[in-house]
Design an enzyme around this catalytic site. Structure first.
Site, PDB file in Angstrom:
ATOM      1  N   GLU A  67      -6.185  37.389 -29.146  1.00 55.16           N
ATOM      2  CA  GLU A  67      -7.728  37.529 -29.911  1.00 55.16           C
ATOM      3  C   GLU A  67      -8.508  38.119 -28.226  1.00 55.16           C
ATOM      4  O   GLU A  67      -7.841  37.727 -27.304  1.00 55.16           O
ATOM      5  CB  GLU A  67      -8.133  36.146 -30.074  1.00 55.16           C
ATOM      6  N   GLU A  72     -17.549  34.331 -24.036  1.00 57.30           N
ATOM      7  CA  GLU A  72     -17.943  32.950 -24.989  1.00 57.30           C
ATOM      8  C   GLU A  72     -18.928  32.491 -23.190  1.00 57.30           C
ATOM      9  O   GLU A  72     -19.098  32.266 -22.783  1.00 57.30           O
ATOM     10  CB  GLU A  72     -16.713  32.316 -24.948  1.00 57.30           C
TER      11      GLU A  72
END
Length: 192
Positions: A67, A72
């Site tokens: 990933e 984020e």
């Protein structure tokens, strides 16, 4: 606009009660958004509500892990500031289990003179070539690492969820992540 919502009744999952729903948009079934090498960029405005958990990320078409988190936001962390902090991560492993994480968290105002991520639109991008993965915010390179996943084909996801401890309030500000553009530029393995 992606926004979370409070559920009428909490939902039980893996022994915990969840009080909010999340929003997810994925390019998994949109081959025109897939890339092995090249660049991908979102133009987005982040939420500013404590507990908001927005993310712009890439997943492989062959299954997780690995990933690449392009952005984020950790609204559940008391020291996270949506206006000036950026974070990105790499996750790797095998057999459906995370084996490692390479984190990056930066006060973009302090180091790059960039802020206002929750009050205006900014560009969050990543460039992938056979040797390196490089992150950008508003066209400024903010991080680079060796590419541990050469040849992996990726698709984009954007999510906004809620992550807060216990029963603390999810209030104040906006829990919405506004995305007004997604751009994909593909390159061949030798085009770095």
């Amino acid at each position: 606009m992606l926004t979370s919502q409070q559920l009428a009744r909490p939902m039980a999952y893996e022994g915990q009660q969840w009080r909010h729903g999340a929003a997810v948009l994925t390019g998994e079934r949109m081959p025109e958004t897939h890339l092995a090498y090249g660049q991908i960029e979102w133009e987005a405005q982040m939420p500013d509500r404590r507990g908001a958990w927005p993310a712009l990320w890439l997943l492989p078409t062959s299954g997780w892990p690995p990933e690449i988190d392009v952005y984020e936001g950790f609204g559940q962390s008391p020291d996270w500031n949506f206006s000036r902090h950026i974070s990105a991560n790499l996750h790797g492993g095998a057999g459906g289990k995370r084996g490692f994480t390479v984190p990056m968290r930066i006060d973009a105002q302090r180091f790059y003179g960039r802020s206002g991520f929750a009050s205006g639109y900014h560009r969050y991008g990543v460039s992938i070539d056979p040797r390196h993965i490089t992150w950008f915010v508003d066209g400024i390179e903010v991080y680079q690492t060796v590419n541990p996943f050469p040849g992996t084909v990726w698709f984009p996801l954007m999510t906004v969820a809620v992550k807060h401890p216990g029963t603390s309030a999810y209030a104040g500000g906006s829990g919405a992540m506004r995305v007004r553009a997604l751009r994909v530029w593909r390159a061949g393995a030798g085009d770095d």
